[in-house]
Design a protein around this motif. Structure first.
Motif, PDB file in Angstrom:
ATOM      1  N   MET A   1       0.838  -1.200   0.000  1.00 51.29           N
ATOM      2  CA  MET A   1       0.000   0.000   0.000  1.00 51.29           C
ATOM      3  C   MET A   1       0.872   1.249   0.000  1.00 51.29           C
ATOM      4  N   LEU A  10      -5.959   3.041   8.429  1.00 51.10           N
ATOM      5  CA  LEU A  10      -5.954   3.189   9.889  1.00 51.10           C
ATOM      6  C   LEU A  10      -7.142   4.033  10.335  1.00 51.10           C
ATOM      7  N   LEU A  20     -18.826  -0.456  14.883  1.00 47.31           N
ATOM      8  CA  LEU A  20     -19.402  -1.785  14.656  1.00 47.31           C
ATOM      9  C   LEU A  20     -19.789  -2.508  15.951  1.00 47.31           C
TER      10      LEU A  20
ATOM     11  N   ARG B 162      -4.249   2.459  -7.846  1.00 46.99           N
ATOM     12  CA  ARG B 162      -4.693   3.321  -6.742  1.00 46.99           C
ATOM     13  C   ARG B 162      -6.229   3.392  -6.676  1.00 46.99           C
ATOM     14  N   LYS B 165      -7.678  -0.078  -5.821  1.00 49.49           N
ATOM     15  CA  LYS B 165      -7.523  -0.405  -4.401  1.00 49.49           C
ATOM     16  C   LYS B 165      -8.545   0.384  -3.570  1.00 49.49           C
ATOM     17  N   SER B 166      -8.710   1.644  -3.899  1.00 56.30           N
ATOM     18  CA  SER B 166      -9.686   2.460  -3.167  1.00 56.30           C
ATOM     19  C   SER B 166     -11.094   1.895  -3.348  1.00 56.30           C
ATOM     20  N   MET B 169     -11.615  -1.116  -1.290  1.00 57.03           N
ATOM     21  CA  MET B 169     -11.741  -0.864   0.155  1.00 57.03           C
ATOM     22  C   MET B 169     -13.206  -0.646   0.541  1.00 57.03           C
ATOM     23  N   TYR B 172     -15.176  -2.703   3.240  1.00 55.96           N
ATOM     24  CA  TYR B 172     -15.420  -2.365   4.645  1.00 55.96           C
ATOM     25  C   TYR B 172     -16.826  -1.799   4.822  1.00 55.96           C
ATOM     26  N   TYR B 175     -19.054  -4.750   4.652  1.00 56.12           N
ATOM     27  CA  TYR B 175     -18.992  -5.498   5.912  1.00 56.12           C
ATOM     28  C   TYR B 175     -19.882  -4.843   6.977  1.00 56.12           C
ATOM     29  N   ALA B 176     -19.785  -3.515   7.078  1.00 50.49           N
ATOM     30  CA  ALA B 176     -20.613  -2.806   8.066  1.00 50.49           C
ATOM     31  C   ALA B 176     -22.100  -3.011   7.749  1.00 50.49           C
ATOM     32  N   HIS B 210      -7.142  -5.600  12.130  1.00 46.75           N
ATOM     33  CA  HIS B 210      -6.864  -4.468  11.243  1.00 46.75           C
ATOM     34  C   HIS B 210      -6.143  -3.347  11.979  1.00 46.75           C
ATOM     35  N   ALA B 214      -2.410  -2.055  11.191  1.00 47.72           N
ATOM     36  CA  ALA B 214      -2.251  -0.643  10.811  1.00 47.72           C
ATOM     37  C   ALA B 214      -1.264   0.069  11.735  1.00 47.72           C
ATOM     38  N   VAL B 271       6.539  -0.125  -3.648  1.00 48.53           N
ATOM     39  CA  VAL B 271       5.142  -0.345  -4.054  1.00 48.53           C
ATOM     40  C   VAL B 271       5.071  -1.039  -5.412  1.00 48.53           C
ATOM     41  N   ASN B 276      -0.053  -2.662  -5.599  1.00 48.26           N
ATOM     42  CA  ASN B 276       0.601  -1.936  -4.496  1.00 48.26           C
ATOM     43  C   ASN B 276       1.124  -2.871  -3.410  1.00 48.26           C
TER      44      ASN B 276
END
Lengths: 142, 349
Positions: A1, A10, A20, B162, B165-166, B169, B172, B175-176, B210, B214, B271, B276
């Protein structure tokens, strides 16, 4: 990344890690207090005490009580098959003083809904909303 | 790596992986059906399909979301990452079966369009206890579909890593939505403490993994290379870099992988141009830097993928002085040849 994605990652998880679990707990806490077990056929063992019988339109509604547990049953018999007809069934009682959806009447000839007496007491009102004919009827069971 | 697009880039590893994956999927559904039929003999086939595919898709999504952070925490999980896209597409297929059967079961017998019925059959949008939870599942499935459709390298190349990948994402968000769908749906309807505990455990596990990964990355980025001479920063001693491996340094918000190979040291952007991936966690294979995620390769001195491939990386100048590795963070144009620094015997301690 790349650096920006790592930073976004993050940031996203800092938020999700709070939201959540909170959402899961809150969802559980606001679970409706009246447990409903809807049977889609007549194989459910019926309670022995027949407390009330009401006939309305295409339906016969029997209210049955259990001698052993604090539960009651709504045994609903459809007299004639009605294609494409959807009827929503709501309940209201003096314990939970608002209409609560307890299920949909399907094309099965007999359906049984089991309700806890802790959350519903007499008199019990039933509201049947016919979505096809856009009609509704309120029945009181004593 | 492939010079042309193929529907699925099969190789021996992926065949084994997919065999295990689909073996697990079939075994799960079979066992679920058997247990359900034993416990609830009156249950209909449609209900069993809806229940088995929902629980399976939810489980697979948790596994998928664990793979990324696990790989950042421990390289031993990297083989799972190599095939994560197949797992994701398989999960979408299972979730689609759940979605389609649910719409047929609950929304196709009325006199309005079944999809429209998902949004209009229950309009208690301001009630948490009677919220139309199926709407959440519908939108989550749309996101998963978009990800499955764009999972192919064709889209990766055309959208750019880029943006791709965004875009991915968005999982998430999905998932929520799915967690909320499950909580406001089955957990509230079933009144089950077990389901509540399972969902909460899953959410905490995913979040913790996560965050741990991170913060590990953040610590790596936070290392300050203070010693500087003529634009070169002191990175490490030459012995700290294993042969045919790299160490990674973050300078001016950019990670640079410094590789030691064949008595030489070269530095390139960390990268990978494919997805990436972290090249600094890869190794030198056949004289080329090999990405640990999907095996993309680059020559260390000029950052170019071997012909006929055309990917290029930024390159950086490295010096070795008295056993110490110095790196200039001002990079060269992608694909620029930079003379590798030579490791002399006296450089070794």
């Amino acid at each position: 990344m790349i650096y920006k994605l790592r930073k976004n990652h993050l940031f996203i998880w800092k938020i999700l890690a709070v939201i959540l679990p909170l959402l899961v707990v809150v969802s559980y806490l606001v679970t409706p207090a009246f447990p409903i077990i809807a049977e889609t056929n007549a194989n459910k063992k019926l309670f022995p005490v027949l407390a009330s019988v009401q006939e309305t339109g295409n339906y016969i509604i029997n209210l049955r009580l259990s001698a052993a547990t604090a539960e009651m049953q709504l045994e609903i018999t459809r007299k004639e098959y009605a294609d494409h007809e959807t009827v929503l069934l709501y309940i209201n009682s003096d314990v939970v003083n608002e209409w609560q959806l307890i299920g949909t009447l399907s094309n099965d000839s007999v359906q049984v809904f089991t309700l806890s007496m802790k959350h519903h007491n007499f008199p019990v009102q039933l509201k049947m909303v016919n979505l096809l004919h856009k009609e509704q009827e309120i029945i009181t069971l004593n | 790596m492939s010079v042309s697009y193929v529907a699925i880039g099969w190789n021996a590893h992926k065949k084994v992986y997919d065999s295990i994956l689909w073996g697990f999927i079939l075994l799960y559904i079979t066992l679920f059906c058997m247990v359900n039929l034993l416990l609830y003999p009156d249950v209909t086939q449609e209900t069993i399909i809806i229940r088995s595919t929902s629980t399976l898709a939810f489980l697979l999504l948790h596994i998928i979301l664990c793979i990324g952070p696990l790989c950042r925490l421990n390289n031993a999980f990297l083989p799972l990452l190599y095939n994560r896209r197949h797992l994701g597409v398989s999960m979408f297929c299972v979730a689609s079966v759940h979605g389609v059967f649910s719409i047929i079961q609950f929304h196709s017998l009325g006199n309005i369009n079944p999809v429209l019925s998902v949004f209009t059959s229950n309009t208690d949008y301001f009630s948490l206890s009677r919220f139309p939870f199926q709407v959440l599942g519908f939108f989550a499935l749309l996101i998963l579909m978009m990800m499955a459709v764009t999972s192919h390298d064709f889209w990766l190349n055309n959208l750019s890593p880029r943006i791709w990948k965004s875009l991915h994402m968005m999982v998430y968000v999905a998932y929520a939505l799915i967690v909320t769908h499950v909580m406001l749906g089955v957990v509230q309807l079933e009144h089950s403490l077990i389901y509540f505990v399972l969902v909460l455990t899953g959410v905490i596990l995913i979040s913790a993994l996560h965050l741990a990964a991170a913060y590990k990355e953040k610590r790596t980025d936070a290392v300050i290379y203070k010693t500087e001479e003529e634009g070169f920063h002191l990175i490490c001693s030459i012995d700290e870099i294993p042969d045919d491996r790299a160490i990674t340094a973050c300078l001016e918000k950019e990670r640079i992988a410094v590789f030691k190979y064949d008595g030489k040291v070269s530095a390139v952007s960390n990268v990978c141009k494919h997805q990436n991936g972290p090249l600094g966690e890869g190794k030198i294979i056949d004289g080329c830097i090999t990405c640990p995620w999907h095996g993309y390769q680059y020559k260390p001195a000029d950052g170019r993928a071997p012909a006929p491939f055309k990917e290029k990386l930024k390159t950086f100048e490295v010096r070795i002085i008295n056993n110490k590795v110095w790196l200039n963070p001002k990079g060269f144009e992608e694909g620029t040849f930079v003379e590798p620094a030579l490791v002399r015997m006296k450089d070794h301690a």
